[in-house]
Design a protein around this motif. Structure first.
Motif, PDB file in Angstrom:
ATOM      1  N   ILE A 260      52.436 -13.210 -47.716  1.00 31.11           N
ATOM      2  CA  ILE A 260      53.194 -13.005 -49.093  1.00 31.11           C
ATOM      3  C   ILE A 260      52.418 -12.770 -50.059  1.00 31.11           C
ATOM      4  O   ILE A 260      51.593 -13.737 -50.192  1.00 31.11           O
ATOM      5  N   ARG A 261      52.325 -11.566 -50.829  1.00 34.95           N
ATOM      6  CA  ARG A 261      51.135 -11.569 -52.046  1.00 34.95           C
ATOM      7  C   ARG A 261      51.834 -11.105 -53.223  1.00 34.95           C
ATOM      8  O   ARG A 261      52.820 -10.394 -53.525  1.00 34.95           O
ATOM      9  N   ARG A 262      51.258 -11.512 -54.302  1.00 31.27           N
ATOM     10  CA  ARG A 262      51.637 -11.130 -55.580  1.00 31.27           C
ATOM     11  C   ARG A 262      51.055  -9.690 -55.945  1.00 31.27           C
ATOM     12  O   ARG A 262      49.865  -9.631 -55.836  1.00 31.27           O
ATOM     13  N   TRP A 263      51.742  -8.876 -56.470  1.00 26.50           N
ATOM     14  CA  TRP A 263      51.633  -7.688 -56.719  1.00 26.50           C
ATOM     15  C   TRP A 263      51.358  -7.347 -58.170  1.00 26.50           C
ATOM     16  O   TRP A 263      52.246  -7.828 -59.046  1.00 26.50           O
ATOM     17  N   GLN A 264      50.301  -6.712 -58.688  1.00 32.54           N
ATOM     18  CA  GLN A 264      50.239  -6.353 -60.105  1.00 32.54           C
ATOM     19  C   GLN A 264      49.557  -4.912 -60.340  1.00 32.54           C
ATOM     20  O   GLN A 264      48.736  -4.584 -59.535  1.00 32.54           O
ATOM     21  N   ASP A 265      50.085  -4.358 -61.379  1.00 33.14           N
ATOM     22  CA  ASP A 265      49.513  -2.945 -61.586  1.00 33.14           C
ATOM     23  C   ASP A 265      48.556  -3.258 -62.937  1.00 33.14           C
ATOM     24  O   ASP A 265      49.147  -3.790 -63.982  1.00 33.14           O
ATOM     25  N   ILE A 266      47.365  -2.810 -62.948  1.00 33.00           N
ATOM     26  CA  ILE A 266      46.545  -3.159 -64.093  1.00 33.00           C
ATOM     27  C   ILE A 266      46.028  -1.779 -64.509  1.00 33.00           C
ATOM     28  O   ILE A 266      45.517  -0.901 -63.498  1.00 33.00           O
TER      29      ILE A 266
ATOM     30  N   ASP B 264      50.296 -17.210 -45.797  1.00 32.35           N
ATOM     31  CA  ASP B 264      50.986 -16.687 -44.627  1.00 32.35           C
ATOM     32  C   ASP B 264      52.138 -17.820 -44.530  1.00 32.35           C
ATOM     33  O   ASP B 264      52.092 -19.028 -44.581  1.00 32.35           O
ATOM     34  N   VAL B 265      53.338 -17.084 -43.799  1.00 31.53           N
ATOM     35  CA  VAL B 265      54.469 -17.996 -43.729  1.00 31.53           C
ATOM     36  C   VAL B 265      55.067 -17.362 -42.100  1.00 31.53           C
ATOM     37  O   VAL B 265      54.941 -16.175 -41.970  1.00 31.53           O
ATOM     38  N   TRP B 266      55.650 -18.052 -41.289  1.00 35.94           N
ATOM     39  CA  TRP B 266      56.522 -17.606 -40.265  1.00 35.94           C
ATOM     40  C   TRP B 266      57.869 -17.172 -40.613  1.00 35.94           C
ATOM     41  O   TRP B 266      58.632 -17.729 -41.367  1.00 35.94           O
ATOM     42  N   ALA B 267      58.266 -15.912 -40.354  1.00 32.97           N
ATOM     43  CA  ALA B 267      59.417 -15.334 -40.622  1.00 32.97           C
ATOM     44  C   ALA B 267      60.147 -14.698 -39.401  1.00 32.97           C
ATOM     45  O   ALA B 267      59.744 -14.570 -38.175  1.00 32.97           O
ATOM     46  N   LYS B 268      61.558 -14.539 -39.532  1.00 33.36           N
ATOM     47  CA  LYS B 268      62.390 -13.619 -38.865  1.00 33.36           C
ATOM     48  C   LYS B 268      62.355 -12.421 -39.415  1.00 33.36           C
ATOM     49  O   LYS B 268      63.007 -12.573 -40.697  1.00 33.36           O
TER      50      LYS B 268
ATOM     51  N   VAL C  42      57.851 -21.307 -51.399  1.00 35.38           N
ATOM     52  CA  VAL C  42      58.832 -19.905 -51.022  1.00 35.38           C
ATOM     53  C   VAL C  42      60.379 -20.727 -51.438  1.00 35.38           C
ATOM     54  O   VAL C  42      60.880 -21.626 -50.808  1.00 35.38           O
ATOM     55  N   THR C  43      60.694 -20.193 -52.427  1.00 36.66           N
ATOM     56  CA  THR C  43      62.001 -20.506 -53.127  1.00 36.66           C
ATOM     57  C   THR C  43      62.659 -19.069 -53.592  1.00 36.66           C
ATOM     58  O   THR C  43      61.982 -18.273 -54.071  1.00 36.66           O
ATOM     59  N   GLU C  44      63.903 -19.118 -53.938  1.00 38.44           N
ATOM     60  CA  GLU C  44      64.320 -17.868 -54.659  1.00 38.44           C
ATOM     61  C   GLU C  44      63.715 -17.704 -55.964  1.00 38.44           C
ATOM     62  O   GLU C  44      63.802 -16.565 -56.392  1.00 38.44           O
TER      63      GLU C  44
ATOM     64  N   VAL D  73      55.711  -8.248 -49.131  1.00 40.95           N
ATOM     65  CA  VAL D  73      55.607  -8.856 -47.827  1.00 40.95           C
ATOM     66  C   VAL D  73      54.838  -7.784 -47.005  1.00 40.95           C
ATOM     67  O   VAL D  73      55.104  -6.577 -46.940  1.00 40.95           O
ATOM     68  N   GLU D  74      53.718  -8.406 -46.118  1.00 36.21           N
ATOM     69  CA  GLU D  74      53.047  -7.664 -45.377  1.00 36.21           C
ATOM     70  C   GLU D  74      53.073  -8.249 -43.746  1.00 36.21           C
ATOM     71  O   GLU D  74      53.061  -9.390 -43.624  1.00 36.21           O
ATOM     72  N   HIS D  75      53.389  -7.091 -43.010  1.00 35.50           N
ATOM     73  CA  HIS D  75      53.777  -7.514 -41.459  1.00 35.50           C
ATOM     74  C   HIS D  75      53.357  -6.230 -40.728  1.00 35.50           C
ATOM     75  O   HIS D  75      53.994  -5.147 -40.944  1.00 35.50           O
ATOM     76  N   GLY D  76      52.631  -6.396 -39.524  1.00 30.05           N
ATOM     77  CA  GLY D  76      52.426  -5.351 -38.595  1.00 30.05           C
ATOM     78  C   GLY D  76      51.697  -4.353 -39.410  1.00 30.05           C
ATOM     79  O   GLY D  76      52.075  -2.922 -38.827  1.00 30.05           O
ATOM     80  N   GLY D  77      51.139  -4.240 -40.558  1.00 28.58           N
ATOM     81  CA  GLY D  77      50.330  -2.900 -40.989  1.00 28.58           C
ATOM     82  C   GLY D  77      51.222  -2.301 -42.224  1.00 28.58           C
ATOM     83  O   GLY D  77      50.859  -1.319 -42.303  1.00 28.58           O
ATOM     84  N   LEU D  78      52.226  -3.048 -42.215  1.00 30.45           N
ATOM     85  CA  LEU D  78      53.399  -2.369 -43.283  1.00 30.45           C
ATOM     86  C   LEU D  78      53.329  -3.169 -44.324  1.00 30.45           C
ATOM     87  O   LEU D  78      53.373  -4.494 -44.313  1.00 30.45           O
ATOM     88  N   ARG D  79      53.743  -2.708 -45.626  1.00 24.90           N
ATOM     89  CA  ARG D  79      54.230  -3.310 -46.867  1.00 24.90           C
ATOM     90  C   ARG D  79      55.331  -3.035 -47.022  1.00 24.90           C
ATOM     91  O   ARG D  79      56.088  -2.016 -47.254  1.00 24.90           O
ATOM     92  N   TYR D  80      56.065  -4.306 -47.679  1.00 27.47           N
ATOM     93  CA  TYR D  80      57.285  -4.193 -48.191  1.00 27.47           C
ATOM     94  C   TYR D  80      57.555  -4.839 -49.374  1.00 27.47           C
ATOM     95  O   TYR D  80      56.845  -5.684 -49.713  1.00 27.47           O
TER      96      TYR D  80
END
Length: 113
Positions: free
Chosen positions: A13-19, A35-39, A70-72, A81-88
């Motif tokens: 999980i990463r923070r995204w900024q547009d600069i 890093d966190v473990w997820a389903k 990790v909270t709401e 969120v990055e996983h398996g070479g993909l970004r969400y």
């Protein structure tokens, strides 16, 4: 609720900024994240098509254990969120089944990293 062993995907999980950059464009930057473990699960067709109607596509759901990081409130639309070479891109976070143990992160697939 995830059962034992279902939190089996290590995601970042990463923070995204547009600069602004020097050429009057925008440069996307991401922090180091954590890093966190997820389903990971695709969302149902009802959620997918409902989100498309309001122009806010939700393609996947990540379920993670609640923690101090990790909270709401702490994971917002400013995160990816990055996983398996993909970004969400995170669209929303909510407590899973109204419980205070797991957090569901609804996200939109942006593509390959």
């Amino acid at each position: 609720m995830p059962t034992a062993g279902e939190l089996n995907k290590l995601v970042k999980i990463r923070r995204w900024q547009d600069i602004p950059d020097a050429g009057f464009g925008i440069e996307q930057t991401f922090d180091a994240g954590f890093d966190v473990w997820a389903k990971r699960a695709p969302v149902s067709s009802g959620i997918f098509f409902g989100s498309m109607q309001v122009n806010s596509a939700v393609t996947d759901r990540f379920i993670v254990r609640r923690s101090a990081r990790v909270t709401e409130a702490s994971i917002t639309g400013e995160h990816v969120v990055e996983h398996g070479g993909l970004r969400y891109r995170v669209k929303r976070t909510l407590p899973l089944d109204g419980d205070a143990v797991f957090v569901a992160i609804d996200a939109e697939l942006l593509g390959a990293i």
